[in-house]
Design an enzyme around this catalytic site. Structure first.
Site, short mmCIF file in Angstrom:
data_model
loop_
_atom_site.label_atom_id
_atom_site.label_comp_id
_atom_site.label_asym_id
_atom_site.label_seq_id
_atom_site.Cartn_x
_atom_site.Cartn_y
_atom_site.Cartn_z
N ARG A 1 -0.51 5.06 -4.04
CA ARG A 1 0.02 4.30 -2.90
C ARG A 1 -1.05 3.35 -2.37
NH1 ARG A 1 2.78 6.92 2.50
NH2 ARG A 1 0.76 7.94 2.72
N ASP B 1 -1.70 12.37 9.83
CA ASP B 1 -2.26 11.18 9.19
C ASP B 1 -1.99 10.00 10.12
OD1 ASP B 1 0.37 10.40 8.79
OD2 ASP B 1 0.29 10.53 6.61
#
Length: 532
Positions: free
Chosen positions: A162, A446
């Site tokens: 990603r 996150d």
């Protein structure tokens, strides 16, 4: 166009990644695509402004023919047919990469985005680790002498990398004196060094694409893929991409996003935390009806979240694409069995709902949760690798249902405000220290959860929200007081040295963006200026 590397040796062996040939490829990507990227980012702001004035979003009338059309994405390659469990985590340091590859998950989302602080050392190390992993040579020995190696007794997880979102810069690579596009740097270095090896391994360069807000942004990625495959002489369709539907405008363009990427598309993912962040961001000044309750009380069973996930499954399976479920953020605590038992129960319930809804797999944030997720999907899939055959013709989702934020159960409380400020500061401090994923109160936080936390605070100040548990009205003064108390709490928990280096700067940053009259689109943008 000239490319400059501000620090050519951020880690040992950096010269293996920052080669003249790889840098020439990145330079070519920027020459061809950076201008379009800049135009698309500007278009985001213009669209958001229009939405702010009306409080409405809708499906695009100009792409009705795409939504009505009878088309499918390219069939998935063998390596991506079974994605029932996907492990997520950063690709740096090597120890975490090895643990993810060895986890028993079918796929590893190798994250250069929300779970990774984009220090220059982290960026280059992540690419080096992914290249070594593709060659089967990735290994690590700790200071205590413990060795970490890739397992040979079972398959390794298939890597899906990603890159950063379109908005993030890379200040350590300058193009004509300006910071490079972080997404093109991440993709360019990875693709150049790893793509051909992955093809030789019987897999391919596979990607998760984050933070997109329109099908035109997907079209840009498709153009990048076409060019990159030609550049290395790889067949068109070698690249496969799964798009995170984690912004509210993208939820209205699922068909169109898959259509733009149809020769390279693998599926869509329900990026639940960023999706909530995007709703707050998009409708932050649209009135009280768009104020979400405390983050912890917004469940995936809320009607507006059910509309989003059911539309995603229906859209994906109609187009022959995989529907991937969201993150199980709970973290087992081996020292507290009761915490672990509760964590496993939450994960099992969450994954059971997803599997029964038709998702083809889902995410976990910790290796200990892989078996639980796998057992749930095994019970639904049986011997099938996926459930693309599960169509959802009964699902019909309207724009109003996607935007029905007020249907969420829960309240806005001072306890929730306090937790938001604690998490925002605690996460930002760890991010500034170079670690993009951290366990806080047995949850894997996150950037997405920190974004929700600080955005809720900004929105509550703007709307003068009344707190259900205390009756206080959220104001700048109240937020300043609670932020000061939570910051002092962090000082006592982590000590003066860590506080001075990371927690005080993090608190100052959170104060700036929560108390500002102007909303900051991404927390990580100003935070990036504070890291090396």
């Amino acid at each position: 166009m000239a490319i400059t590397v501000t620090d050519p040796r951020p880690i040992d062996r950096a010269e293996e990644i920052l080669t003249p040939e790889a840098l020439a490829f990145i330079e070519e990507l920027h020459q061809r695509f950076a201008g379009t990227r800049n135009e698309l980012l500007a278009a985001r702001g213009a669209k958001r402004q229009r939405v702010a004035e009306t409080g409405k979003l809708d499906f695009l009338p100009e792409t009705q023919d795409v939504r009505d059309g009878d088309w499918k994405v390219a069939p998935a390659p063998a390596a991506l047919q079974d994605r029932r469990v996907e492990m997520t985590g950063p690709a740096s340091p090597a120890k975490m990469a090895i643990n993810a590859l060895n986890s028993g998950a079918k796929v590893w989302l190798a994250d250069l985005e929300d779970a990774s602080t984009p220090t220059w050392a982290n960026v280059v190390d992540a690419i080096l680790n992914l290249r070594d992993a593709s060659r089967g040579t990735l290994a690590f020995t700790s200071e205590e002498g413990k060795e970490y190696k890739l397992r040979t007794d079972a398959p390794l997880a298939v890597v899906v990398a990603r890159p950063r979102g379109w908005h993030m810069p890379e200040k350590h690579l300058l193009i004509d004196g300006e910071p490079a596009v972080g997404a093109l740097v991440d993709f360019g270095l990875h693709f150049f060094h790893v793509a051909r090896q992955l093809v030789d391994n019987g897999q391919g360069p596979y990607y998760y694409l984050p933070k997109m807000e329109s099908h035109l942004e997907a079209r840009l990625w498709n153009d990048v893929f076409v060019f990159a495959q030609d550049y290395l002489g790889l067949p068109q369709g070698t690249v496969r991409a799964t798009v995170l539907i984690e912004t509210i405008p993208a939820a209205f363009e699922m068909d169109e996003i898959l259509y733009e990427l149809r020769d390279h598309a693998s599926g869509l993912n329900a990026g639940r935390w960023d999706y909530l962040f995007s709703i707050i961001k998009y409708f932050r000044d649209a009135g009280e009806e768009f104020v979400l309750p405390d983050r912890a009380s917004v469940a995936m069973t809320a009607p507006f979240m059910r509309a989003y996930t059911e539309l995603l499954v229906k859209t994906c399976h109609r187009r022959g694409a995989f529907a991937m479920g969201g993150m199980a953020a709970v973290i087992p605590n081996r020292r507290h069995p009761e915490v672990t038992e509760a964590a496993f129960a939450k994960v099992r319930a969450d994954k059971t709902r997803e599997a029964n809804d038709g998702f083809d797999g889902s995410w976990v944030a910790h290796p200990d949760l892989v078996s639980t997720c796998r057992e749930v999907f095994d019970s639904v899939l049986g011997d099938k690798p996926n459930q693309l055959d599960k169509q959802r013709p009964e699902v019909s989702v309207t724009a109003g249902q996607l935007l029905d934020v007020s249907s969420a159960d829960g309240q806005v409380t001072e306890a929730g405000l306090r937790l938001n400020l604690y998490v925002a500061v605690a996460y930002t401090a760890v991010w500034l220290s170079g670690n993009g994923a951290v366990a806080i109160h047995n949850l894997m936080e996150d950037a997405a959860t920190a974004e929700i936390s600080r955005s809720q605070v900004w929105q509550q100040i703007r709307n003068k929200s009344v707190l259900a548990d205390t009756g206080n009205t959220v104001s700048r003064e109240l937020v300043e007081r609670i932020l000061g108390e939570e910051t002092e709490r962090l000082r006592t928990e982590f000590g003066d040295e860590a506080f001075r280096r990371y927690y005080q700067p993090a608190s100052d940053l959170i104060a700036d963006i929560c108390l500002s009259e102007d909303y900051t689109d991404f927390l990580t943008t100003p935070a990036y200026e504070l890291v090396g």
